[in-house]
Design an enzyme around this catalytic site. Structure first.
Site, PDB file in Angstrom:
ATOM      1  CE1 TYR A  71      -2.981  20.192  -4.400  1.00  0.00           C
ATOM      2  CE2 TYR A  71      -5.501  20.672  -3.727  1.00  0.00           C
ATOM      3  CZ  TYR A  71      -3.523  19.936  -4.008  1.00  0.00           C
ATOM      4  OH  TYR A  71      -3.552  19.705  -2.166  1.00  0.00           O
ATOM      5  CG  PHE A 123      -0.872  -9.081   1.265  1.00  0.00           C
ATOM      6  CD1 PHE A 123      -0.579 -10.512  -0.146  1.00  0.00           C
ATOM      7  CD2 PHE A 123      -1.023  -8.168   0.732  1.00  0.00           C
ATOM      8  CE1 PHE A 123       0.583  -9.822  -0.418  1.00  0.00           C
ATOM      9  CE2 PHE A 123       0.214  -7.176  -0.019  1.00  0.00           C
ATOM     10  CZ  PHE A 123       0.977  -8.441  -0.618  1.00  0.00           C
ATOM     11  CB  THR A 124       2.314  -8.572   3.713  1.00  0.00           C
ATOM     12  OG1 THR A 124       2.561  -7.847   2.634  1.00  0.00           O
ATOM     13  CG2 THR A 124       3.085  -9.814   3.840  1.00  0.00           C
ATOM     14  CG  ASP A 215      -7.618  -6.548  -1.779  1.00  0.00           C
ATOM     15  OD1 ASP A 215      -6.892  -5.939  -2.640  1.00  0.00           O
ATOM     16  OD2 ASP A 215      -6.473  -7.322  -0.992  1.00  0.00           O
ATOM     17  CE  LYS A 258      -1.015  -5.972  -6.793  1.00  0.00           C
ATOM     18  NZ  LYS A 258      -0.087  -4.899  -5.777  1.00  0.00           N
ATOM     19  NE  ARG A 382       5.182 -12.433  -0.224  1.00  0.00           N
ATOM     20  CZ  ARG A 382       5.269 -11.586  -0.294  1.00  0.00           C
ATOM     21  NH1 ARG A 382       4.078 -10.699  -0.412  1.00  0.00           N
ATOM     22  NH2 ARG A 382       5.979 -11.106   1.018  1.00  0.00           N
ATOM     23  CG  PHE A 449       8.159  -9.422   3.724  1.00  0.00           C
ATOM     24  CD1 PHE A 449       7.363  -9.424   4.413  1.00  0.00           C
ATOM     25  CD2 PHE A 449       8.305  -8.831   2.674  1.00  0.00           C
ATOM     26  CE1 PHE A 449       6.315  -8.618   3.772  1.00  0.00           C
ATOM     27  CE2 PHE A 449       7.251  -7.880   2.042  1.00  0.00           C
ATOM     28  CZ  PHE A 449       6.162  -7.590   3.079  1.00  0.00           C
TER      29      PHE A 449
END
Ligand code: P71
Length: 459
Positions: A71, A123-124, A215, A258, A382, A449
């Site tokens: 943990y 970005f969303t 980001d 990514k 998009r 979306f």
């Protein structure tokens, strides 16, 4: 001639099959013409996203077996912390379950109601996490980014004049921080130059005492473009480019799903002790203890190894060139795509592909559904559906870019899969006038979306 050569061989395969034409027709209707609502089983080639869909290496899988599921104080946490220090040069790291967990912690701690967070295109999830604590996200990307035909090599760059104007109009104290995305997703996977990063940081930090938060989600792919396109970086190793990039920031949020070649994970990293202390004390409320932040020990190990592996030049070269391979197959047949071809995806310009459809009939949503129906290839809208409504007026916003994203998972599909995809799109382009538009019949409140539903309208 052959496509880009893969710097790996395949050890494990997952069978896929093409659903029948009848099943594809049924499936897209059952999904309300929304590719997010398709069952994965009904998909042949899944180009919905490059997020969490990559193939891990034998080294990463071996690391999974070394998961320390304690943990507190897991070994894998320290391996990840070390990888972040070595590859990105940040001293402090707070793990989160994925990118938006890090966005949540960063925004919540840095934004006061009424403040602005200027960014090189929205970005969303990033926009939503700025709006939830009461901020807004003005766009300060260069104008070229909004023009699919413009071939500027660093279309992700920030326009410093736009930033200056915001400061003149509102004052620097109204700005919570400047947010710079790497390899800008919604602009088509377009990179930011090192020169631009350096200038933004000097402008923000030295002249106005403003923080710069990256980001850094696709920063390794951005670093490849810097090496490939920016003078003076040809002979610099990717890892050194990355460390220089991050030196022009106070911190970053990072979705590991990514460039780290893993299926889940994320973190926040910073040079700033105060940001670290604040976010580390809060991670335990929303994500998990500060030595796992929502990830299993084995996940942290895979991220740590993937972060290093994803900076290998031969790998990145293959990766970026596979995306370009698909793009060039389409460009050869005059299919309207966003140029130059970006890092993680090829973006179709739906306004040019389906010029007979009004914006209110959601051309990109329509095209994405039509591609699936034609070939079983899943892509992502998009455009206006993703953009959502104006926060104040409640009206639909119709952004200049109305795109369909064909996103390439890393090390997953072969060049033949790219050729199959291109053939479907070329075939569709020949009969584009026969494709009917859509009307939205269900609209959720947040990130619509994902779950909105549509019906076909008569041509
Ligand atoms: C992508 C995703 C995943 C996604 C997110 C929302 C709608 C559809 C698909 C995620 C990103 C990203 C950038 C630049 C932060 C996140 C959130 N991208 N910044 O492109 O691209 O990270 O998904 O790990 O929470 O398909 P997260």
């Amino acid at each position: 001639m052959h496509g880009p050569v893969e710097p790996f061989k395949i050890k494990v395969v997952e069978p896929v099959k093409i659903p029948s034409e009848k099943r594809r027709q049924e499936a897209i209707r059952e999904a309300g013409f929304n590719t997010f609502l398709l069952l994965s089983e009904d998909v042949f080639i899944d180009l919905l996203t490059d997020s969490g869909t990559s193939a891990m290496s034998d080294n990463q899988w071996a690391g999974m077996m070394l998961g320390d599921e304690a943990y507190a104080g897991s070994k894998n946490f320290y391996n990840l912390e070390k990888a972040v220090q070595d590859v990105l040069g940040y001293k402090y790291m707070v793990p989160t379950h994925q990118g938006r967990g890090a966005e949540h912690l960063m925004s919540k701690n840095l934004i006061k109601p009424g403040q602005l967070v200027p960014r090189n295109m929205y970005f969303t999830t990033s926009k939503l996490h700025v709006e939830l604590p009461g901020g807004t996200m003005p766009d300060i990307i260069i104008d070229e980014a909004h023009d699919p035909e413009n071939t500027h090599p660093f279309k992700g760059n920030i326009d410093l004049n736009k930033l200056q104007k915001l400061i003149d109009e509102y004052g620097a104290e109204k700005i919570a921080y400047i947010n710079v995305e790497m390899d800008v997703n919604m602009a088509g996977g377009q990179p930011v130059s090192m020169e631009n990063l350096r200038k933004v940081y000097e402008f923000a930090n030295k002249e106005h005492k403003l923080k710069v938060i990256f980001d850094a989600t696709r920063s390794s792919e951005n670093a490849y473009f810097i090496k490939d396109r920016e003078k003076g970086y040809e002979d610099i190793p990717i890892i050194d480019i990355l460390r220089e990039m991050m030196s022009y920031s106070d911190g970053c949020i990072y979705s590991a799903k990514k460039d780290c070649l893993v299926n889940i994970g994320g973190f926040l990293a910073t040079h700033d002790k105060e940001i670290f202390e604040k976010t580390r004390s809060e991670v335990v409320v929303y994500e998990g203890l500060h030595t796992y932040g929502g990830m299993a020990g084995r996940d942290m190990e895979a991220v740590a190894r993937g972060l290093r592996e994803g900076t290998q030049y031969e790998y990145l070269k293959y990766r970026i060139n596979q995306t370009r391979y698909l793009g060039e197959l389409l460009i050869k047949e005059n299919i309207p795509v966003v140029k130059p071809i970006g890092g993680h995806a090829v973006f179709l310009n739906a306004l040019k592909f389906l010029p007979h459809l009004p914006r209110e009939q959601w051309p990109a949503q329509t095209l994405s559904a039509a591609i699936y129906e034609d070939s079983g290839v899943r892509s992502m809208e998009r455009g206006a559906v993703s953009k959502g409504r104006d926060k104040i007026t409640g009206e639909n916003i119709f952004p200049k870019l109305e795109l369909v994203r064909l996103t390439i998972p890393r090390r997953v599909y072969t060049n033949t899969h790219m050729e199959y995809t291109a053939e479907s799109i070329i075939r569709l382009y020949e009969r584009k006038d026969t494709i009917p538009g859509l009307k939205m019949v269900h609209e959720p409140k947040y990130l619509r979306f994902f779950q909105s539903r549509f019906e076909q309208v008569n041509l």
